[in-house]
Design a protein around this motif. Structure first.
Motif, PDB file in Angstrom:
ATOM      1  N   ALA A  12      -9.736  22.370 -21.233  1.00 53.56           N
ATOM      2  CA  ALA A  12     -10.313  21.031 -21.138  1.00 53.56           C
ATOM      3  C   ALA A  12     -10.066  20.300 -22.439  1.00 53.56           C
ATOM      4  O   ALA A  12      -9.788  20.917 -23.478  1.00 53.56           O
ATOM      5  CB  ALA A  12     -11.814  21.118 -20.856  1.00 53.56           C
ATOM      6  N   GLU A  26     -11.232  15.499 -19.526  1.00 47.40           N
ATOM      7  CA  GLU A  26     -10.492  16.075 -18.410  1.00 47.40           C
ATOM      8  C   GLU A  26     -10.382  17.586 -18.563  1.00 47.40           C
ATOM      9  O   GLU A  26     -10.579  18.131 -19.653  1.00 47.40           O
ATOM     10  CB  GLU A  26      -9.085  15.462 -18.323  1.00 47.40           C
ATOM     11  CG  GLU A  26      -8.232  15.724 -19.545  1.00 47.40           C
ATOM     12  CD  GLU A  26      -6.849  15.093 -19.463  1.00 47.40           C
ATOM     13  OE1 GLU A  26      -6.717  14.049 -18.815  1.00 47.40           O
ATOM     14  OE2 GLU A  26      -5.914  15.671 -20.056  1.00 47.40           O
ATOM     15  N   ALA A  27     -10.073  18.243 -17.473  1.00 44.61           N
ATOM     16  CA  ALA A  27      -9.934  19.702 -17.472  1.00 44.61           C
ATOM     17  C   ALA A  27      -9.005  20.113 -16.340  1.00 44.61           C
ATOM     18  O   ALA A  27      -8.633  19.287 -15.494  1.00 44.61           O
ATOM     19  CB  ALA A  27     -11.295  20.372 -17.302  1.00 44.61           C
ATOM     20  N   VAL A  55     -14.782  24.220 -12.679  1.00 45.07           N
ATOM     21  CA  VAL A  55     -14.325  23.432 -13.829  1.00 45.07           C
ATOM     22  C   VAL A  55     -14.812  24.119 -15.098  1.00 45.07           C
ATOM     23  O   VAL A  55     -16.012  24.362 -15.241  1.00 45.07           O
ATOM     24  CB  VAL A  55     -14.876  21.993 -13.762  1.00 45.07           C
ATOM     25  CG1 VAL A  55     -14.409  21.178 -14.968  1.00 45.07           C
ATOM     26  CG2 VAL A  55     -14.456  21.316 -12.458  1.00 45.07           C
ATOM     27  N   LEU A  64     -16.029  23.704 -17.964  1.00 45.86           N
ATOM     28  CA  LEU A  64     -16.837  22.951 -18.912  1.00 45.86           C
ATOM     29  C   LEU A  64     -18.300  23.148 -18.541  1.00 45.86           C
ATOM     30  O   LEU A  64     -18.641  23.152 -17.353  1.00 45.86           O
ATOM     31  CB  LEU A  64     -16.508  21.448 -18.850  1.00 45.86           C
ATOM     32  CG  LEU A  64     -15.224  20.967 -19.515  1.00 45.86           C
ATOM     33  CD1 LEU A  64     -14.915  19.540 -19.082  1.00 45.86           C
ATOM     34  CD2 LEU A  64     -15.335  21.046 -21.039  1.00 45.86           C
ATOM     35  N   ARG A 100      -5.543  19.024 -12.335  1.00 43.24           N
ATOM     36  CA  ARG A 100      -6.357  18.238 -13.263  1.00 43.24           C
ATOM     37  C   ARG A 100      -7.557  17.614 -12.562  1.00 43.24           C
ATOM     38  O   ARG A 100      -7.445  17.145 -11.418  1.00 43.24           O
ATOM     39  CB  ARG A 100      -5.511  17.122 -13.882  1.00 43.24           C
ATOM     40  CG  ARG A 100      -6.258  16.175 -14.820  1.00 43.24           C
ATOM     41  CD  ARG A 100      -5.345  15.049 -15.278  1.00 43.24           C
ATOM     42  NE  ARG A 100      -6.024  14.100 -16.153  1.00 43.24           N
ATOM     43  CZ  ARG A 100      -6.743  13.055 -15.742  1.00 43.24           C
ATOM     44  NH1 ARG A 100      -6.864  12.831 -14.435  1.00 43.24           N
ATOM     45  NH2 ARG A 100      -7.328  12.242 -16.616  1.00 43.24           N
ATOM     46  N   GLU A 117     -11.030  14.947 -13.700  1.00 42.58           N
ATOM     47  CA  GLU A 117     -11.530  14.035 -14.728  1.00 42.58           C
ATOM     48  C   GLU A 117     -13.030  13.871 -14.568  1.00 42.58           C
ATOM     49  O   GLU A 117     -13.503  13.496 -13.499  1.00 42.58           O
ATOM     50  CB  GLU A 117     -10.829  12.680 -14.610  1.00 42.58           C
ATOM     51  CG  GLU A 117     -11.282  11.635 -15.616  1.00 42.58           C
ATOM     52  CD  GLU A 117     -10.543  10.321 -15.423  1.00 42.58           C
ATOM     53  OE1 GLU A 117      -9.302  10.323 -15.580  1.00 42.58           O
ATOM     54  OE2 GLU A 117     -11.204   9.324 -15.085  1.00 42.58           O
ATOM     55  N   VAL A 174     -14.395  21.476 -27.346  1.00 40.87           N
ATOM     56  CA  VAL A 174     -13.476  20.644 -26.553  1.00 40.87           C
ATOM     57  C   VAL A 174     -12.534  19.935 -27.513  1.00 40.87           C
ATOM     58  O   VAL A 174     -12.951  19.064 -28.270  1.00 40.87           O
ATOM     59  CB  VAL A 174     -14.251  19.611 -25.711  1.00 40.87           C
ATOM     60  CG1 VAL A 174     -13.290  18.763 -24.893  1.00 40.87           C
ATOM     61  CG2 VAL A 174     -15.267  20.306 -24.808  1.00 40.87           C
TER      62      VAL A 174
END
Length: 390
Positions: free
Chosen positions: A8, A254-255, A286, A288, A342, A344, A378
Motif C-alpha cells: 500500500a 491505494e493498495a 486489503v 491496511l 489495485r 483506492e 505506509v
C-alpha cells in the motif's frame, strides 16, 4: 519512487499542493501566505510538501514542533520565513534561532528562555507574541500580554529579540457567522494596538487559518495561515467541498488486494463476525489496518458498510471490523478481481471515487484526522513536482 515491497502507499501529487496554494493566495490577495506544514505536512511529507507550497507562492511556512522547523532549514529550505510555536521548557531554541527560525512566545517563561537562547548564540531572535483571544489553548491572555510586553520590549532594546509579529487562533473559524469570531477579532485588534502603541514595529499580524482564509476576509490581516486547505481538503465541508474553493485533494491512498476468495452465505467476516455474508460472495483482503492509520470506527456491518473502497469502477465499503493490518471488502458474487489488483481508499474524488471526507464521515471524525493518521508504515510516493522539489 514506487516502493515495490509495500502493498500500500500514499501517493502525494506535489503539483496539486502548488496549485492549491495559488488558489488560496487568490482567496486572500492582500495578505502573504504561510503554508502550515506541521505534523509531517498533515501526513503528506514535510520537505517535499513545503517546497511545493513555496513553488505555489507561500512566503512563510509554519510548524508546531520546533524539530520540524529545524529539519526544513537543514534540508535547504532557506527562502521562506519559518515560524514554530509549540514547545516545552528545554526546547532547542538556540538551534532554532541559529537556523533563522521565528519563534512564538506564549508565556512569560517562554520569553525568558528565548532571550537566554538568543544571548547564547549571539543572534537576535525573531519573536511572534501568541495571544489567547478566546480559544483557551496556548497563548498569552490579554492580561498576561500586558505583563510580558515590557520585558519583551526591554529585550528588544538590548538586541536579544525583535518583536515581528502578533498572532492568535480562532475557536469557531469553521462557523464564520459564530459570534466568537467577531469577539476574538476584537480582542486581537486590541492586542495588536497595545503592542504597536508600546513601540513595536510589527511585520505581520495573523489570525486566519484555512477556514478563515476561505470564508472570513475581515481577519486576513498581513498573513494567512492555511493548513488543511493546502492539501486540498475543505475545512468547512458543511459549506462546500474542495471543488467549491478551487482545491483538489493531494493524497491518494491505494493498495493491492492481498487475497481474493469465494465464501458461502452465512460466513462471518473479520473479528466478532459483525458482518456475515447474506449470499455466496467473493471477499477481498486489503493490507491496511488501524496500525497504518485506518480508523477502526469505519468498520462495517451488512446494514451499514464501513469506510468506502474503490475497486475498479465500483465504490464498496469495509465489511466487518478493521483489523490491525488488514480490512475486508465484500466484492460481490460476480466479482472478477484478483489478488494484486489495485484498490483506492481515498483520492481526489474527481472520478467519483471516495475521498478523505467520505472516510471522515464513515468514522465520525474530520478529514484532518484521516490524512494525518496515515502511519509511517505506509510509504509516501511523491509525484508531480518531484524533480523540482527533490
Amino acid at each position: 519512487m514506487r516502493h515495490v515491497n509495500a502493498p500500500a502507499r500514499a501517493v502525494v501529487d506535489l503539483s496539486v499542493i502548488t496549485s492549491n496554494v495559488r488558489q488560496l493566495r487568490a482567496h486572500a490577495p492582500t495578505a502573504e501566505l504561510m503554508a502550515v506544514v506541521k505534523a509531517d505536512a498533515y501526513g503528506h511529507g514535510l520537505v517535499p510538501s513545503a517546497r511545493a507550497a513555496v513553488a505555489g507562492g507561500a512566503t512563510w511556512l509554519g510548524t508546531a514542533q520546533m524539530g520540524e522547523a529545524i529539519a526544513l532549514r537543514a534540508a535547504g529550505v532557506s527562502g521562506p520565513r519559518i515560524l514554530t510555536w509549540l514547545y516545552a521548557p528545554g526546547a532547542p531554541l538556540a538551534q532554532a534561532i541559529q537556523a533563522d527560525v521565528d519563534v512564538a512566545v506564549s508565556s512569560a517563561s517562554a520569553l525568558v528562555e528565548v532571550v537566554a537562547a538568543a544571548r547564547l548564540v549571539g543572534r537576535t531572535a525573531r519573536v511572534h507574541l501568541k495571544v489567547d483571544t478566546g480559544l483557551g489553548r496556548n497563548g498569552l491572555t490579554p492580561a498576561d500580554l500586558g505583563d510580558v510586553l515590557p520585558a519583551a520590549l526591554h529585550a528588544q532594546a538590548e538586541g536579544a529579540v525583535a518583536l515581528v509579529g502578533v498572532w492568535s487562533h480562532l475557536a469557531f473559524a469553521d462557523e464564520p457567522d459564530h459570534p466568537t469570531v467577531r469577539t476574538q477579532h476584537a480582542v486581537f485588534a486590541d492586542a495588536v494596538h497595545l503592542v504597536e502603541a508600546a513601540g513595536a514595529a510589527l511585520e505581520v499580524r495573523h489570525l486566519a487559518n484555512s477556514a478563515a482564509t476561505l470564508t472570513s476576509p475581515q481577519v486576513h490581516y498581513d498573513l494567512v495561515r492555511p493548513g488543511i486547505a493546502v492539501y486540498g481538503l475543505s475545512p468547512v465541508p458543511q459549506l462546500g467541498g474542495p471543488e467549491h474553493y478551487g482545491l483538489v485533494p493531494a493524497m491518494t491512498l491505494e493498495a493491492e488486494l492481498a487475497t481474493v476468495k469465494r465464501v458461502p452465505a452465512g460466513h462471518g467476516v473479520s473479528y466478532a463476525h459483525q458482518y456475515v455474508t447474506t449470499h455466496d460472495t467473493v471477499l477481498g483482503v486489503v493490507p491496511l489496518g488501524y496500525a497504518d492509520g485506518i480508523p477502526r470506527h469505519a468498520s462495517g456491518t451488512p446494514q451499514r458498510l464501513g469506510g468506502p473502497v474503490r475497486v475498479g469502477e465500483r465504490t464498496l465499503g469495509v465489511a466487518g471490523r478493521v483489523c490491525m493490518d488488514q480490512l475486508v471488502v465484500d466484492l460481490g458474487p460476480g466479482a472478477s478481481e484478483r489478488a494484486g489488483d489495485r484498490v483506492e481508499l481515498f483520492g481526489t474524488g474527481l472520478d467519483g471515487g471516495p475521498t478523505a471526507q467520505d472516510w471522515a464521515e464513515a468514522a465520525g471524525t474530520i478529514s484532518y484526522e484521516i490524512v494525518t493518521r496515515i502511519g509511517a508504515s505506509v510509504p509516501r510516493e511523491h509525484v508531480g513536482l518531484e524533480e523540482e522539489t527533490a
